[in-house]
Design an enzyme around this catalytic site. Sequence first.
Site: not given
Ligand code: PLP
Length: 380
Positions: A199, A323
């Site tokens: 995404h 988040c």
């Molecule tokens: C550096 C990083 N790692 C991991 C993730 C997590 O990915 P997902 O939303 O597909 O779980 C994100 C998403 O914000 C991210 O920016």
Amino acid sequence: MIYFDHAATTPVRPEVVAVIQDSLIEDYGNPSSTYALGRQTRQHIDQARRIFAASIKADPADIIITSCGSESNNTAIIPTALALKGKGKHLITSAAEHHAVLHPMHYLETLGFEVTYLPVDETGKVTVQSVVDAIREDTILVSLMYANNEVGSINPIAEIGALLAGKNILFHTDAVQAYGSEQIDVLQQHIDLLSVSAHKINGPKGIGFLYRKNSLHLPNFIHGGSQENDHRGGTENTPYIRGFAKAVALMEAERKESNRKKRELGAYFLNGLEKSGVPFECNGVYPEGVPHILNIWLPGMRSDKMLIQCDLKGIMLAAGSACTAGSLEPSHVLAAMYGKGNPRATESLRISFGPANTTDEVDTLIALLQSIHNKQYKNG
Ligand SMILES: Cc1ncc(COP(=O)(O)O)c(C=O)c1O
């Protein structure tokens, strides 16, 4: 509506939607079934796997399709540590990682593992020397992000990979934010495990992949059927896998031009903000990092208040990672870069561009920041 939050997620491309729609109708067969419909679905998945593998110069057999970047990170870290605990119980990561790496590390600490959280400097990067200094006899895994999701800084991945390969320590990198703009070569960069999410590259949410060398013989995270070469149980999400593969193909074809457009928009924004008289400083090393992320400190202007003002005008951007945005917590990344209590952690904005953003949209954001600043200045 003006969308400047492409580091949080990206709009799904119409070409990707079309593939998903077709696949939802055509590919309802279970890829594990032996009859024609199942075999056809399996072929589509195999083709997608080849596209994912080629994009990071890997062998298709080393690609595990997952449900998201977070699952890829968890799979890279937790079962790996558990499998290697006989060899050692020490792991290394950094204080600026995404929570999808930090939280699995915290979980492992509850099981008796020891974790070193490397500091990052004002560039948002770790140094190779800090990795050298942190390595112990019992170090089993190092997990360091390729590009930071808040400030865009790129860690010295190839140098760290070479260092760890020489010491027989496994190396994982969370490449979720780097995959769209950077050329990755897992063999040349000595990467053992690498996480990606669809995404962030105009694919659907809820699908990703983990590169994990088969030859490492690491155990599974999700136990069940023998899907993903017996590495991850669960009936495959064929429509999203095909949509993800389409997004990767488009990304690769357009990467150069897309990177150029984002850099131009970033330079245009910084130039315009400077002319507007609003005092600001860049957080991190713009334009050295990934081209879509720009993070600025606006002294005296509270991030949460700016976000509300922007939202009222239909402008979408972020203060920290998505988040933590809802919880108004100061950014842990900016705190790691500039020290706890530094006002940057609560007075900064992350603007993240997509190729469809325009200079008119950038002008609208600058005018709004100028009006917020002027009002605040007048009110003392
Ligand atoms: C550096 C990083 N790692 C991991 C993730 C997590 O990915 P997902 O939303 O597909 O779980 C994100 C998403 O914000 C991210 O920016």
